[in-house]
Scaffold this motif. Structure first.
Motif, PDB file in Angstrom:
ATOM      1  N   UNK A   1      59.481 -58.522 -48.048  1.00 22.22           N
ATOM      2  CA  UNK A   1      58.155 -58.807 -47.020  1.00 22.22           C
ATOM      3  C   UNK A   1      57.930 -57.355 -46.587  1.00 22.22           C
ATOM      4  N   UNK A   2      58.376 -56.454 -46.944  1.00 24.43           N
ATOM      5  CA  UNK A   2      57.918 -55.014 -46.305  1.00 24.43           C
ATOM      6  C   UNK A   2      56.415 -54.675 -46.850  1.00 24.43           C
ATOM      7  N   UNK A   3      55.613 -54.684 -45.851  1.00 21.70           N
ATOM      8  CA  UNK A   3      54.046 -54.634 -46.237  1.00 21.70           C
ATOM      9  C   UNK A   3      53.360 -53.258 -45.662  1.00 21.70           C
ATOM     10  N   UNK A   4      52.840 -52.833 -46.427  1.00 20.21           N
ATOM     11  CA  UNK A   4      51.792 -51.604 -45.951  1.00 20.21           C
ATOM     12  C   UNK A   4      50.548 -51.919 -45.672  1.00 20.21           C
ATOM     13  N   UNK A   5      49.636 -51.067 -45.114  1.00 22.14           N
ATOM     14  CA  UNK A   5      48.277 -51.087 -44.948  1.00 22.14           C
ATOM     15  C   UNK A   5      47.607 -50.364 -46.000  1.00 22.14           C
ATOM     16  N   UNK A   6      47.010 -50.937 -46.954  1.00 27.80           N
ATOM     17  CA  UNK A   6      46.334 -50.070 -47.945  1.00 27.80           C
ATOM     18  C   UNK A   6      44.807 -49.741 -47.599  1.00 27.80           C
TER      19      UNK A   6
ATOM     20  N   UNK B   1      52.460 -43.531 -44.978  1.00 25.97           N
ATOM     21  CA  UNK B   1      53.013 -43.985 -43.682  1.00 25.97           C
ATOM     22  C   UNK B   1      54.459 -43.487 -43.754  1.00 25.97           C
ATOM     23  N   UNK B   2      54.991 -42.530 -42.808  1.00 23.57           N
ATOM     24  CA  UNK B   2      56.252 -42.317 -42.586  1.00 23.57           C
ATOM     25  C   UNK B   2      57.116 -43.427 -42.148  1.00 23.57           C
ATOM     26  N   UNK B   3      56.644 -44.203 -41.302  1.00 24.23           N
ATOM     27  CA  UNK B   3      57.495 -45.451 -40.893  1.00 24.23           C
ATOM     28  C   UNK B   3      57.640 -46.374 -42.045  1.00 24.23           C
ATOM     29  N   UNK B   4      56.666 -46.491 -42.844  1.00 26.27           N
ATOM     30  CA  UNK B   4      56.861 -47.434 -43.975  1.00 26.27           C
ATOM     31  C   UNK B   4      57.789 -46.769 -44.959  1.00 26.27           C
ATOM     32  N   UNK B   5      57.923 -45.540 -45.234  1.00 21.81           N
ATOM     33  CA  UNK B   5      58.797 -44.904 -46.107  1.00 21.81           C
ATOM     34  C   UNK B   5      60.315 -44.858 -45.437  1.00 21.81           C
ATOM     35  N   UNK B   6      60.346 -44.949 -44.089  1.00 20.21           N
ATOM     36  CA  UNK B   6      61.707 -45.049 -43.494  1.00 20.21           C
ATOM     37  C   UNK B   6      62.223 -46.650 -43.573  1.00 20.21           C
TER      38      UNK B   6
ATOM     39  N   UNK C   1      51.369 -44.073 -39.775  1.00 23.73           N
ATOM     40  CA  UNK C   1      52.689 -44.878 -39.789  1.00 23.73           C
ATOM     41  C   UNK C   1      52.900 -45.809 -41.021  1.00 23.73           C
ATOM     42  N   UNK C   2      51.809 -46.215 -41.381  1.00 25.76           N
ATOM     43  CA  UNK C   2      52.035 -47.602 -42.291  1.00 25.76           C
ATOM     44  C   UNK C   2      50.963 -47.511 -43.557  1.00 25.76           C
ATOM     45  N   UNK C   3      50.290 -46.480 -43.677  1.00 29.60           N
ATOM     46  CA  UNK C   3      49.219 -46.662 -44.736  1.00 29.60           C
ATOM     47  C   UNK C   3      49.977 -46.545 -46.177  1.00 29.60           C
ATOM     48  N   UNK C   4      49.362 -47.115 -47.076  1.00 33.00           N
ATOM     49  CA  UNK C   4      49.418 -46.966 -48.783  1.00 33.00           C
ATOM     50  C   UNK C   4      48.048 -46.377 -49.026  1.00 33.00           C
ATOM     51  N   UNK C   5      48.099 -45.378 -49.871  1.00 32.97           N
ATOM     52  CA  UNK C   5      46.800 -45.014 -50.396  1.00 32.97           C
ATOM     53  C   UNK C   5      46.740 -45.591 -51.894  1.00 32.97           C
ATOM     54  N   UNK C   6      45.752 -46.329 -52.002  1.00 32.92           N
ATOM     55  CA  UNK C   6      45.411 -47.209 -53.128  1.00 32.92           C
ATOM     56  C   UNK C   6      44.091 -46.608 -53.888  1.00 32.92           C
ATOM     57  N   UNK C   7      44.729 -46.050 -54.811  1.00 29.70           N
ATOM     58  CA  UNK C   7      43.655 -45.337 -55.664  1.00 29.70           C
ATOM     59  C   UNK C   7      43.143 -45.944 -56.872  1.00 29.70           C
TER      60      UNK C   7
ATOM     61  N   UNK D   1      65.073 -40.233 -39.951  1.00 26.33           N
ATOM     62  CA  UNK D   1      64.464 -40.343 -41.241  1.00 26.33           C
ATOM     63  C   UNK D   1      63.175 -40.571 -40.618  1.00 26.33           C
ATOM     64  N   UNK D   2      62.608 -41.095 -39.608  1.00 21.98           N
ATOM     65  CA  UNK D   2      61.210 -41.223 -39.188  1.00 21.98           C
ATOM     66  C   UNK D   2      60.545 -39.936 -39.305  1.00 21.98           C
ATOM     67  N   UNK D   3      61.060 -38.915 -38.415  1.00 19.83           N
ATOM     68  CA  UNK D   3      60.541 -37.584 -38.616  1.00 19.83           C
ATOM     69  C   UNK D   3      60.685 -36.842 -39.752  1.00 19.83           C
ATOM     70  N   UNK D   4      61.638 -37.176 -40.689  1.00 17.78           N
ATOM     71  CA  UNK D   4      61.708 -36.489 -41.855  1.00 17.78           C
ATOM     72  C   UNK D   4      60.709 -36.842 -42.857  1.00 17.78           C
ATOM     73  N   UNK D   5      60.362 -37.990 -42.706  1.00 21.53           N
ATOM     74  CA  UNK D   5      59.328 -38.658 -43.555  1.00 21.53           C
ATOM     75  C   UNK D   5      57.848 -38.167 -42.904  1.00 21.53           C
ATOM     76  N   UNK D   6      57.563 -38.058 -41.791  1.00 17.01           N
ATOM     77  CA  UNK D   6      56.490 -37.401 -41.232  1.00 17.01           C
ATOM     78  C   UNK D   6      56.379 -36.209 -41.569  1.00 17.01           C
ATOM     79  N   UNK D   7      57.502 -35.143 -41.683  1.00 18.39           N
ATOM     80  CA  UNK D   7      57.270 -33.816 -42.068  1.00 18.39           C
ATOM     81  C   UNK D   7      56.815 -33.720 -43.425  1.00 18.39           C
ATOM     82  N   UNK D   8      57.573 -34.460 -44.527  1.00 18.05           N
ATOM     83  CA  UNK D   8      57.125 -34.533 -45.771  1.00 18.05           C
ATOM     84  C   UNK D   8      55.682 -34.667 -45.852  1.00 18.05           C
TER      85      UNK D   8
END
Length: 279
Positions: free
Chosen positions: A198-203, A185-190, A143-149, A95-102
């Motif tokens: 508690x799942x937290x991203x880096x915005x 972030x693909x690790x966050x999607x995984x 790995x962990x970004x969330x884009x906050x538009x 899954x990690x590399x699956x979401x990275x490719x996406x």
């Protein structure tokens, strides 16, 4: 026994729930890739490479994007440098590399900018026991970004100050009209295949015009991709540039957050910088 092991290896792919709101932008391509992954690694890589060829995407130094099995990465090669130099992304059947490719397809300019910056750092500093501050921040983004538009400065300020009430309760009606979050972030999607509070991203805050929220999905995604990639090219990146964002607090993403009491859990929604400023 071999069949059981094969079934266990595929279980994470079967666990993807495309009804999750954060996966909605990925669903069309993701479902096709999921089906290919369930057919096996060779079928999966073939699907990725077919899509990459049609999309004519490029990596950090202008090489045509392609996907190879992880074991085809030379033993003495750096992952990021290999991608920049050859265009080939080593990809495991997980899954990690699956979401990275996406993400290479959803935000191709941003992924290319990250890859270029990583390769530049490797060229300048080599590969050592630690990555260094810039490479750490680039990896954190990847790995962990969330884009906050965001089109309203007070909402971005609330996020930076950990003012969860202003962002998620008082500002609830602004979500979808003046701000939105997109998982990058693909690790966050995984992690979010099995979500927990508690799942937290880096915005990474992205200023957008008000009419961004009137545009269709492909236009918004392309605008974000262009703006984020330019920001990565233009300035040094450090870990402190991010703002923590508990992703299940995003309105509409988790049923329990319809209650304001959801945000009273200070083990997740921490006071952080807001209290620090008041001291």
């Amino acid at each position: 026994m071999a069949d059981d092991r094969h079934s266990d290896a595929l279980a994470p792919f079967r666990a993807i729930d495309w009804t999750r709101p954060w996966l909605a932008p990925l669903e069309s391509r993701g479902r096709r890739w999921q089906a290919a992954a369930l057919d096996g690694h060779a079928r999966y890589l073939a699907q990725l490479n077919d899509d990459a060829s049609k999309a004519a995407l490029v990596t950090g130094r202008g090489q045509p994007l392609a996907f190879i099995a992880q074991e085809d990465l030379p033993a003495d090669a750096s992952y990021e440098a290999h991608i920049a130099q050859t265009g080939s992304v080593p990809t495991r059947h997980n899954l990690h590399d699956f979401f990275n490719a996406l993400m290479w397809f959803e935000f191709p300019r941003t992924k290319a900018a990250l890859n270029a910056r990583q390769a530049d750092q490797i060229d300048a500093l080599g590969i050592g026991p630690t990555r260094g501050g810039v490479r750490d921040a680039l990896t954190l983004f990847d790995e962990n970004a969330v884009l906050f538009a965001c089109a309203e400065a007070s909402l971005a300020d609330a996020l930076r100050r950990f003012d969860w009430r202003a962002l998620f309760i008082d500002g609830r009606a602004s979500w979808g009209a003046q701000c939105e979050a997109r998982i990058f972030g693909h690790a966050l999607l995984e992690k979010l295949v099995a979500p927990y509070k508690a799942c937290t991203g880096h915005a990474w805050i992205v200023d957008v015009p008000a009419d961004y929220f009137l545009a269709d999905e492909p236009t918004r995604r392309a605008m974000l991709d262009e703006r984020v990639s330019r920001s990565l090219d233009a300035a040094p990146i450090r870990s402190r540039a991010f703002a923590p964002l508990p992703v299940l607090g995003v309105p509409g993403w988790w049923a329990a957050n319809a209650s304001p009491a959801f945000y009273d859990d200070t083990s997740v929604f921490r006071p952080g910088r807001r209290l620090h400023r008041q001291c």
